[in-house]
Enzyme design. Sequence first.
Site, PDB file in Angstrom:
ATOM      1  N   CYS A 149      43.722  35.347  34.539  1.00 43.70           N
ATOM      2  CA  CYS A 149      43.528  36.735  34.934  1.00 43.70           C
ATOM      3  C   CYS A 149      44.852  37.323  35.435  1.00 43.70           C
ATOM      4  O   CYS A 149      45.544  36.697  36.232  1.00 43.70           O
ATOM      5  CB  CYS A 149      42.428  36.757  35.989  1.00 43.70           C
ATOM      6  SG  CYS A 149      42.696  37.818  37.359  1.00 43.70           S
ATOM      7  N   GLU A 150      45.200  38.494  34.928  1.00 46.48           N
ATOM      8  CA  GLU A 150      46.505  39.067  35.285  1.00 46.48           C
ATOM      9  C   GLU A 150      46.528  39.639  36.701  1.00 46.48           C
ATOM     10  O   GLU A 150      47.592  39.966  37.220  1.00 46.48           O
ATOM     11  CB  GLU A 150      46.926  40.143  34.275  1.00 46.48           C
ATOM     12  CG  GLU A 150      46.136  41.430  34.356  1.00 46.48           C
ATOM     13  CD  GLU A 150      46.578  42.432  33.309  1.00 46.48           C
ATOM     14  OE1 GLU A 150      47.277  42.045  32.354  1.00 46.48           O
ATOM     15  OE2 GLU A 150      46.218  43.614  33.443  1.00 46.48           O
ATOM     16  N   HIS A 151      45.346  39.776  37.315  1.00 44.75           N
ATOM     17  CA  HIS A 151      45.317  40.309  38.683  1.00 44.75           C
ATOM     18  C   HIS A 151      45.548  39.230  39.733  1.00 44.75           C
ATOM     19  O   HIS A 151      46.080  39.503  40.800  1.00 44.75           O
ATOM     20  CB  HIS A 151      43.965  40.993  38.954  1.00 44.75           C
ATOM     21  CG  HIS A 151      43.725  42.176  38.086  1.00 44.75           C
ATOM     22  ND1 HIS A 151      42.479  42.570  37.674  1.00 44.75           N
ATOM     23  CD2 HIS A 151      44.600  43.054  37.532  1.00 44.75           C
ATOM     24  CE1 HIS A 151      42.573  43.639  36.910  1.00 44.75           C
ATOM     25  NE2 HIS A 151      43.849  43.950  36.803  1.00 44.75           N
ATOM     26  N   HIS A 152      45.097  38.006  39.443  1.00 46.27           N
ATOM     27  CA  HIS A 152      45.191  36.940  40.450  1.00 46.27           C
ATOM     28  C   HIS A 152      45.916  35.697  39.937  1.00 46.27           C
ATOM     29  O   HIS A 152      46.154  34.772  40.702  1.00 46.27           O
ATOM     30  CB  HIS A 152      43.794  36.529  40.928  1.00 46.27           C
ATOM     31  CG  HIS A 152      43.009  37.638  41.555  1.00 46.27           C
ATOM     32  ND1 HIS A 152      42.166  38.450  40.831  1.00 46.27           N
ATOM     33  CD2 HIS A 152      42.953  38.073  42.840  1.00 46.27           C
ATOM     34  CE1 HIS A 152      41.615  39.341  41.646  1.00 46.27           C
ATOM     35  NE2 HIS A 152      42.072  39.140  42.865  1.00 46.27           N
ATOM     36  N   GLN A 160      39.951  40.835  30.304  1.00 46.44           N
ATOM     37  CA  GLN A 160      39.103  40.440  29.180  1.00 46.44           C
ATOM     38  C   GLN A 160      38.962  41.555  28.144  1.00 46.44           C
ATOM     39  O   GLN A 160      38.878  41.289  26.946  1.00 46.44           O
ATOM     40  CB  GLN A 160      37.736  40.005  29.705  1.00 46.44           C
ATOM     41  CG  GLN A 160      36.888  39.334  28.638  1.00 46.44           C
ATOM     42  CD  GLN A 160      35.630  38.746  29.200  1.00 46.44           C
ATOM     43  OE1 GLN A 160      35.626  38.207  30.315  1.00 46.44           O
ATOM     44  NE2 GLN A 160      34.542  38.832  28.455  1.00 46.44           N
ATOM     45  N   HIS A 198      35.350  34.186  35.121  1.00 44.08           N
ATOM     46  CA  HIS A 198      36.626  34.453  35.798  1.00 44.08           C
ATOM     47  C   HIS A 198      36.626  33.718  37.127  1.00 44.08           C
ATOM     48  O   HIS A 198      35.784  33.988  37.988  1.00 44.08           O
ATOM     49  CB  HIS A 198      36.792  35.956  36.035  1.00 44.08           C
ATOM     50  CG  HIS A 198      36.953  36.747  34.772  1.00 44.08           C
ATOM     51  ND1 HIS A 198      38.051  37.534  34.522  1.00 44.08           N
ATOM     52  CD2 HIS A 198      36.163  36.857  33.678  1.00 44.08           C
ATOM     53  CE1 HIS A 198      37.930  38.100  33.337  1.00 44.08           C
ATOM     54  NE2 HIS A 198      36.780  37.712  32.798  1.00 44.08           N
ATOM     55  N   CYS A 225      38.578  34.122  39.452  1.00 41.98           N
ATOM     56  CA  CYS A 225      38.855  35.048  40.559  1.00 41.98           C
ATOM     57  C   CYS A 225      37.568  35.650  41.101  1.00 41.98           C
ATOM     58  O   CYS A 225      37.538  36.151  42.217  1.00 41.98           O
ATOM     59  CB  CYS A 225      39.823  36.150  40.121  1.00 41.98           C
ATOM     60  SG  CYS A 225      39.159  37.267  38.900  1.00 41.98           S
TER      61      CYS A 225
HETATM   62  N1  LIG Z   1      38.004  44.988  34.284  1.00 47.45           N
HETATM   63  C1  LIG Z   1      38.440  43.757  34.579  1.00 47.45           C
HETATM   64  N2  LIG Z   1      38.598  43.442  35.873  1.00 47.45           N
HETATM   65  C2  LIG Z   1      39.008  42.191  36.136  1.00 47.45           C
HETATM   66  C3  LIG Z   1      39.270  41.227  35.161  1.00 47.45           C
HETATM   67  N3  LIG Z   1      39.662  40.073  35.772  1.00 47.45           N
HETATM   68  C4  LIG Z   1      39.619  40.331  37.088  1.00 47.45           C
HETATM   69  N4  LIG Z   1      39.225  41.598  37.326  1.00 47.45           N
HETATM   70  C5  LIG Z   1      38.986  42.335  38.583  1.00 47.45           C
HETATM   71  O1  LIG Z   1      40.157  42.942  39.048  1.00 47.45           O
HETATM   72  C6  LIG Z   1      39.822  43.472  40.324  1.00 47.45           C
HETATM   73  C7  LIG Z   1      41.028  43.527  41.222  1.00 47.45           C
HETATM   74  O2  LIG Z   1      40.576  44.195  42.373  1.00 47.45           O
HETATM   75  P1  LIG Z   1      41.416  44.353  43.731  1.00 47.45           P
HETATM   76  O3  LIG Z   1      40.536  45.027  44.722  1.00 47.45           O
HETATM   77  O4  LIG Z   1      42.722  44.972  43.404  1.00 47.45           O
HETATM   78  O5  LIG Z   1      41.705  42.827  44.119  1.00 47.45           O
HETATM   79  P2  LIG Z   1      41.016  41.923  45.238  1.00 47.45           P
HETATM   80  O6  LIG Z   1      41.216  42.520  46.595  1.00 47.45           O
HETATM   81  O7  LIG Z   1      41.508  40.531  45.033  1.00 47.45           O
HETATM   82  O8  LIG Z   1      39.469  42.053  44.846  1.00 47.45           O
HETATM   83  P3  LIG Z   1      38.291  40.993  44.909  1.00 47.45           P
HETATM   84  O9  LIG Z   1      38.377  40.117  43.681  1.00 47.45           O
HETATM   85  O10 LIG Z   1      37.038  41.848  44.882  1.00 47.45           O
HETATM   86  O11 LIG Z   1      38.442  40.190  46.168  1.00 47.45           O
HETATM   87  C8  LIG Z   1      38.692  42.590  40.839  1.00 47.45           C
HETATM   88  O12 LIG Z   1      37.536  43.369  40.913  1.00 47.45           O
HETATM   89  C9  LIG Z   1      38.543  41.526  39.742  1.00 47.45           C
HETATM   90  O13 LIG Z   1      37.215  41.049  39.622  1.00 47.45           O
HETATM   91  C10 LIG Z   1      39.088  41.608  33.814  1.00 47.45           C
HETATM   92  O14 LIG Z   1      39.285  40.835  32.860  1.00 47.45           O
HETATM   93  N5  LIG Z   1      38.669  42.889  33.579  1.00 47.45           N
HETATM   94 ZN   LIG Z   2      41.392  37.925  38.810  1.00 44.62          ZN
END
Ligand SMILES: Nc1nc2c(ncn2[C@@H]2O[C@H](COP(=O)(O)OP(=O)(O)OP(=O)(O)O)[C@@H](O)[C@H]2O)c(=O)[nH]1
Ligand SMILES: [Zn+2]
Length: 240
Positions: free
Chosen positions: A128-131, A169, A197, A199
């Site tokens: 996942c590119e966010h985490h 995704q 995921h 995360c």
């Molecule tokens: N649309 C989408 N969202 C994703 C994907 N992978 C991870 N995410 C979401 O990216 C979001 C990032 O949200 P943030 O609020 O910036 O990060 P955070 O504080 O770590 O959020 P939490 O995961 O809710 O604890 C989260 O809701 C993840 O579930 C993906 O493939 N597609």
């Molecule tokens: Zn993630």
Amino acid sequence: MKQKETLSNIQLNGDGKIEMIDVLIDEMGDNHVMTSVETPMRTDAFALSDDEKIAAIEKHFEAIMNTLGLDLTDDSLKGTPHRVAKMYVKEIFQGLNPANMPKMALFENKYKYNEMLVEKNISFYSNCEHHFVPIMGRAHVAYISNGKVIGLSKLNRLVEYFAKRPQVQERLTMQIGKKLQEVLGTNDVAVVIDAKHLCVSSRGVKDESSSTVTAFYNGVFKDEARKAEFLKYLEFKTEF
Ligand SMILES: Nc1nc2c(ncn2[C@@H]2O[C@H](COP(=O)(O)OP(=O)(O)OP(=O)(O)O)[C@@H](O)[C@H]2O)c(=O)[nH]1
Ligand SMILES: [Zn+2]
């Protein structure tokens, strides 16, 4: 990113092809490639060799570990910065480099097989590119030949190639679908991905049971009957 300037129609040599893209230049003067399904990459993404990237990432990861207070003289920890760097560049993010795009074996459809071909349950790992934690899932890919057929394993390899990038995704699904359309010279392509995921399950909201489904339907797969046929095949439970 605050946008300062947009340069359109710049040509980049992506997958061995010249592409039309938009490049945003931010306030820092950094370039960002912006197309809807492209992974956002800097235009100088390949200025460094793999070995140079590994050396740089190793240093950065060492700093992360140091900051966390880990003892890098420990026998088990000391090789970790290099291990992580090598894993990023040569394994889990190797799909960032178009040079690693798998070769697509195409054959004439001499049997005139005009029904859909479904390659289902293609298992993959992504991140996942966010985490930067794993995504694991299954991709199901279908197409109807427009004169060419593709080697089956190439469908799996294409999924793997795009999975080996920091991903969301939705984009992973579309990158696979659009590349298949290009390779096969047809719009009649469908991709469904069901993925977990980490995360979402191992941290954050910690939901162990949910999974995420995304879909790409184009050409005849926009037709409800074709879509239903494809989804029906995914339900077949054959033990091998
Ligand atoms: N649309 C989408 N969202 C994703 C994907 N992978 C991870 N995410 C979401 O990216 C979001 C990032 O949200 P943030 O609020 O910036 O990060 P955070 O504080 O770590 O959020 P939490 O995961 O809710 O604890 C989260 O809701 C993840 O579930 C993906 O493939 N597609
Ligand atoms: Zn993630």
